[in-house]
Scaffold this active site. Structure first.
Site, PDB file in Angstrom:
ATOM      1  CD  GLU A 106      -4.804   8.726 -27.737  1.00 64.90           C
ATOM      2  OE1 GLU A 106      -4.206   9.496 -27.177  1.00 64.90           O
ATOM      3  OE2 GLU A 106      -5.181   7.522 -27.279  1.00 64.90           O
ATOM      4  CB  SER A 108      -6.017  12.009 -26.644  1.00 64.85           C
ATOM      5  OG  SER A 108      -4.783  11.759 -26.483  1.00 64.85           O
ATOM      6  CE1 TYR A 154      -2.219  15.680 -26.926  1.00 67.90           C
ATOM      7  CE2 TYR A 154      -4.424  14.933 -27.378  1.00 67.90           C
ATOM      8  CZ  TYR A 154      -3.122  14.670 -26.908  1.00 67.90           C
ATOM      9  OH  TYR A 154      -2.891  13.551 -25.925  1.00 67.90           O
ATOM     10  NE  ARG A 186      -0.653  13.218 -17.609  1.00 69.52           N
ATOM     11  CZ  ARG A 186      -1.182  12.917 -18.915  1.00 69.52           C
ATOM     12  NH1 ARG A 186      -0.297  13.215 -20.058  1.00 69.52           N
ATOM     13  NH2 ARG A 186      -2.260  12.285 -18.797  1.00 69.52           N
ATOM     14  CG  ASP A 199      -3.563  12.373 -15.396  1.00 72.79           C
ATOM     15  OD1 ASP A 199      -2.330  12.716 -15.535  1.00 72.79           O
ATOM     16  OD2 ASP A 199      -3.951  12.013 -16.488  1.00 72.79           O
ATOM     17  CD  GLU A 238      -6.505   9.125 -17.458  1.00 78.74           C
ATOM     18  OE1 GLU A 238      -7.327   8.084 -17.922  1.00 78.74           O
ATOM     19  OE2 GLU A 238      -6.298  10.051 -18.371  1.00 78.74           O
ATOM     20  CG  ASN A 274      -2.542   8.676 -19.256  1.00 75.28           C
ATOM     21  OD1 ASN A 274      -3.431   8.418 -20.060  1.00 75.28           O
ATOM     22  ND2 ASN A 274      -2.862   9.631 -18.380  1.00 75.28           N
ATOM     23  N   GLY A 318       1.521  11.964 -23.767  1.00 73.70           N
ATOM     24  CA  GLY A 318       1.984  12.962 -24.800  1.00 73.70           C
ATOM     25  C   GLY A 318       3.417  13.024 -24.503  1.00 73.70           C
TER      26      GLY A 318
END
Length: 321
Positions: free
Chosen positions: A13, A151, A220, A259, A261, A274, A276, A280
């Site tokens: 990443e 990612s 992305y 974040r 999800d 999950e 994070n 991003g």
């Protein structure tokens, strides 16, 4: 403050991190901070303004008051960088060593959540006793993933168990720990979390991927996805998403930002996917966009994260080890 922004890194990443780092530097400068750009090359070497960086314990990092490690994936988001910054005795943005490592490893996080009764999709670890039989019980499709990647790198969606071995081989190229997950059938919902002990949660948003699933390209590539804010879910489902986001943040010991999800199933059940700890972080990334919808500008967000880093550092250093 003088803030050192770390970006790049050794993981796959790397390029994503460079984009996040550039946005963070701009946001911090707009918020009035002095920024030092520190790049970590794929080989692990550090540089600032083209010169090698010397790491001195107790001396901070290039005279910076705070470090903002905008690093995604292994060697950056998994606790290793956080451990180094602890050794350097410098405040840094984001979660500590334990929380970063816990959230990076899908198997560890899911077992933690299972022990606390948090709703999530069923899963199995490749290699554990009876794992193939368990996979057959999970239904289809199945998701085969490296346990410690982000990612969507190394993930394979399979419709048939005949493809299981090949998918596992793909995941093993990225991580010796591999997880197989059952599929959820609901909306993909994400919620941003900001704070330390008493975190705030954003209005949830729905991910609308322009692909069969939310893979690396969808995340992305330009036009790969749309974000619907607020998510078109009920008030009860919205409240449950925000409640669970804060609960998972606290259970995992997170700080600063994350974040979370989710899947919101057709019957209204909310499942945690999950969390994070360094999502991003460009101005158009989901994390920032969700908070922007709540009225928090990108520069103000960057500024708040620096303040939270100092707050946590002061609190931890108030205790003798």
């Amino acid at each position: 403050m003088r803030v050192a922004v770390l970006s790049g890194g050794r993981s796959s990443e790397h390029e994503v991190s460079l984009g996040s780092g550039a946005a963070v530097m701009k946001g911090l400068e707009e918020a009035g901070h002095e920024v030092v750009e520190v790049r970590i090359a794929r080989d692990g070497s550090w540089s600032a303004d083209g010169a090698a960086v010397e790491l001195v314990p107790g001396g901070g990092l290039l005279g910076a008051a705070v470090v903002f490690p905008v690093l995604h994936g292994p060697f950056g988001e998994d606790g290793s960088m956080q451990g180094l910054l602890e050794m350097l005795d410098v405040p840094y943005v984001g979660s500590d060593v334990l929380a970063s490592a816990t959230c990076m490893d899908k198997l560890t996080l899911k077992r933690l959540l299972a022990g606390q009764g948090i709703p999530q999709v069923d899963f199995v670890e490749v290699g554990e006793a009876g794992w193939r039989e368990r996979c057959a019980e999970l239904g289809s499709p199945l998701w085969v993933k490296p346990s410690r990647m982000g990612s969507s790198v190394g993930i394979t969606r399979i419709e048939d168990l005949a493809a299981l071995d090949s998918a596992v081989e793909t995941a093993l190229r990225h991580d010796p720990r591999v997880i197989v997950e059952a599929s959820a059938h609901g909306r993909e919902i994400e919620c941003s979390v900001l704070g330390n002990e008493d975190p705030r949660t954003s209005m949830p948003g729905e991910i609308l991927a322009h692909a069969q699933w939310y893979d690396y390209e969808a995340k992305y590539a330009a036009g790969g996805m749309d974000l619907a804010v607020p998510a078109p879910i009920s008030e009860m489902e919205t409240a449950r998403v925000r409640e669970l986001a804060a609960e998972v943040f606290r259970l995992a010991g997170c700080s600063g930002l994350a974040r979370c999800d989710f899947f919101v199933e057709p019957d209204g059940t909310v499942l945690v996917n999950e969390i994070n700890t360094m999502p991003g972080f460009t101005e158009t990334s989901v994390y920032a966009k969700l908070l922007e919808a709540d009225g928090l500008s990108y520069p103000d967000l960057c500024d708040r994260l620096v303040a939270l880093a100092v707050e946590r550092y002061d609190r931890v250093r108030a205790h003798e080890f």
